[in-house]
Enzyme design. Structure first.
Site, mmCIF file in Angstrom:
data_model
loop_
_atom_site.group_PDB
_atom_site.id
_atom_site.type_symbol
_atom_site.label_atom_id
_atom_site.label_comp_id
_atom_site.label_asym_id
_atom_site.label_seq_id
_atom_site.Cartn_x
_atom_site.Cartn_y
_atom_site.Cartn_z
ATOM 1 N N LYS A 94 0.812 -1.226 0.000
ATOM 2 C CA LYS A 94 0.000 0.000 0.000
ATOM 3 C C LYS A 94 0.846 1.277 0.000
ATOM 4 O O LYS A 94 0.434 2.299 -0.534
ATOM 5 C CB LYS A 94 -0.960 0.016 1.194
ATOM 6 C CG LYS A 94 -2.151 -0.912 0.990
ATOM 7 C CD LYS A 94 -3.297 -0.553 1.919
ATOM 8 C CE LYS A 94 -4.503 -1.422 1.644
ATOM 9 N NZ LYS A 94 -4.319 -2.816 2.122
ATOM 10 N N GLU A 116 -10.205 7.307 4.286
ATOM 11 C CA GLU A 116 -10.873 6.376 5.180
ATOM 12 C C GLU A 116 -9.957 5.177 5.376
ATOM 13 O O GLU A 116 -9.025 4.967 4.593
ATOM 14 C CB GLU A 116 -12.198 5.894 4.568
ATOM 15 C CG GLU A 116 -12.056 4.806 3.499
ATOM 16 C CD GLU A 116 -11.412 5.291 2.212
ATOM 17 O OE1 GLU A 116 -11.464 6.502 1.933
ATOM 18 O OE2 GLU A 116 -10.839 4.441 1.499
ATOM 19 N N SER A 382 1.613 -9.695 -1.085
ATOM 20 C CA SER A 382 1.298 -8.272 -0.898
ATOM 21 C C SER A 382 1.699 -7.719 0.464
ATOM 22 O O SER A 382 1.943 -6.522 0.590
ATOM 23 C CB SER A 382 -0.185 -8.033 -1.148
ATOM 24 O OG SER A 382 -0.979 -8.887 -0.352
HETATM 25 C C1 LIG Z 1 -5.154 -3.882 1.731
HETATM 26 C C2 LIG Z 1 -4.421 -5.124 1.418
HETATM 27 C C3 LIG Z 1 -4.796 -5.955 0.322
HETATM 28 C C4 LIG Z 1 -6.007 -5.701 -0.517
HETATM 29 O O1 LIG Z 1 -5.950 -4.560 -1.299
HETATM 30 P P1 LIG Z 1 -5.793 -4.618 -2.876
HETATM 31 O O2 LIG Z 1 -6.133 -3.232 -3.300
HETATM 32 O O3 LIG Z 1 -6.735 -5.644 -3.419
HETATM 33 O O4 LIG Z 1 -4.387 -4.978 -3.163
HETATM 34 C C5 LIG Z 1 -4.021 -7.082 0.063
HETATM 35 N N1 LIG Z 1 -2.957 -7.394 0.816
HETATM 36 C C6 LIG Z 1 -2.559 -6.631 1.859
HETATM 37 C C7 LIG Z 1 -1.375 -7.053 2.649
HETATM 38 C C8 LIG Z 1 -3.280 -5.474 2.197
HETATM 39 O O5 LIG Z 1 -2.888 -4.730 3.247
#
Ligand SMILES: *Cc1c(COP(=O)(O)O)cnc(C)c1O
Length: 401
Positions: A94, A116, A382
């Site tokens: 993010k 938000e 992610s």
């Molecule tokens: C917020 C988050 C997501 C989901 O958000 P996307 O916009 O779909 O990428 C996925 N993995 C992590 C670790 C997150 O913090």
């Protein structure tokens, strides 16, 4: 290689095929138009690009590595690789778009970032960007979420953000979006709204994708260097869809690379038990954009659930909707049980504790690798799972060896 695709999507009105656009009140449309114009001019300038590159390298720690999971692949068959966004500063992807949005705010002379947050992950990433750029930061968060996500509330405060409790309605994410938009509308000159994924009205889905594109560019280069070829499959979890668009966009012009988005299958496929909007939704409009949504006959969003709070949203980005219809990306689901299983497995065999969100993509990779022992699969990991360990401890038993 040329990124032809990125230059043609979305169109000038912000549409990805029939999805996206900007369905907002007139006052807000003016703001969206000025952000769009600023984005096209400023973010393409040499100064902006140079400064963002330096931030990525020295503050975020990019490039993040691509890693071959030897132990996991021995277990499943196939060859599983991870793009390590868990090693990005603050522990998830993010921050890639939050630093981009923060830098744009600085160039525009804004004083305050407004957003938000649901589970607090976006709030923490944005508060980090605000601290870096010396900007004020106001995060709107439902009272219910504030109680549930205490550590992230503390993090935001440590980073200097003001957390505004949202006390109406269900006191969760949807009300927080409304509250943040209201605050932004009261002072659009000094403040800028920073969305948390590839969702919302144009230009946000495009802007957030472009800031996340670095993930796919790095991963493609690293994978080629490590193996001499491209992966057979690239996969990522899909909530709003930003980490998935980031890695997919690096491979989208490579026709032979299969792209697979993994949605949260939750507890069951009953209404309210999952959040797989692309797999089971229908097109509609929510929060200013048109996309596949989980909705009732009146077009109101259905309640959604996922074990991973970052995937808990009744829609996904408009670009994913187009890519689904085109068949360029396939969308599948992994359920809670498969996700938790992968959470434990990756921790135990590779020494990497994944976020529950990312564990959905790992679950698909394990299944795919097992069924296709001669193929390579690249997973966008992610985020890291430290934020999830208390929840896991309360609800599951750590498996014995
Ligand atoms: C917020 C988050 C997501 C989901 O958000 P996307 O916009 O779909 O990428 C996925 N993995 C992590 C670790 C997150 O913090």
């Amino acid at each position: 290689m040329s990124h032809q695709y990125l230059k043609t999507q979305p169109n000038e009105k912000g549409f990805f095929g029939e999805y996206g656009g900007s369905f907002v009140p007139e006052v807000l449309q003016k703001e969206m138009d000025s952000i769009t114009a600023a984005y096209y001019s400023i973010s393409k300038s040499h100064e902006f690009i140079t400064e963002l590159r330096a931030i990525r390298k020295h503050f975020q720690g990019r490039p993040t590595p691509t890693y071959f999971c030897k132990n996991l692949s021995n277990k499943t068959g196939g060859r599983i690789y991870l793009k390590r966004e868990d090693l990005n500063h603050t522990g998830a992807h993010k921050l890639n778009h939050c630093m981009g949005e923060g830098l744009l705010a600085k160039y525009l002379g804004k004083k305050k970032l407004i957003a938000e947050t649901g589970a607090g992950q976006h709030g923490v990433a944005l508060a980090t960007a605000a601290a870096y750029f010396g900007l004020e930061c106001e995060i709107h968060m439902g009272e219910v979420d504030i109680a549930k996500e205490h550590p992230n509330v503390v993090r935001m405060k440590l980073l200097g953000a003001t957390v505004i409790p949202v006390t109406h309605g269900l006191k969760t994410l949807k009300e927080s979006v409304d509250s943040a938009f209201d605050a932004y509308l009261k002072d659009p000159i000094n403040s800028i709204y920073c969305i948390g994924s590839v969702v919302g009205p144009h230009p946000f889905p495009m802007m957030v994708r472009d800031f996340q594109h670095v993930v796919g560019v790095e991963a493609r280069e690293q994978f080629l260097e490590m193996t001499g070829e491209l992966p057979d499959v690239v996969t990522a979890c899909v909530g709003g869809g930003s980490n998935a668009m980031g890695i997919f966009s690096g491979f989208i012009d490579d026709e032979n690379v299969r792209l697979v988005g993994v949605e949260p299958g939750g507890r069951s496929l009953k209404i309210g038990d999952h959040a797989a909007s692309l797999s089971y939704g229908k097109p509609g409009v929510l929060h200013g954009f048109r996309s596949y949504l989980l909705q009732n006959d009146k077009g109101e969003p259905n309640p959604v659930y996922s074990i991973a709070s970052g995937l808990d949203y009744p829609g996904s980005g408009p670009e994913h909707s187009m890519l689904k219809d085109q068949g360029r990306v396939e969308y599948v689901t992994a359920n809670d049980a498969e996700c938790v299983d992968s959470f434990f497995t990756l921790s135990r065999v590779e020494g990497i504790i994944p976020a529950l969100e990312s564990s959905h993509a790992v679950a698909y990779a394990q299944k795919y690798a097992h069924e296709n022992p001669r193929k390579t699969i690249l997973v966008n990991l992610s985020g890291r799972g430290d934020k999830d360990i208390d929840f896991i401890l309360e609800n599951y038993e750590i498996p014995s060896k």
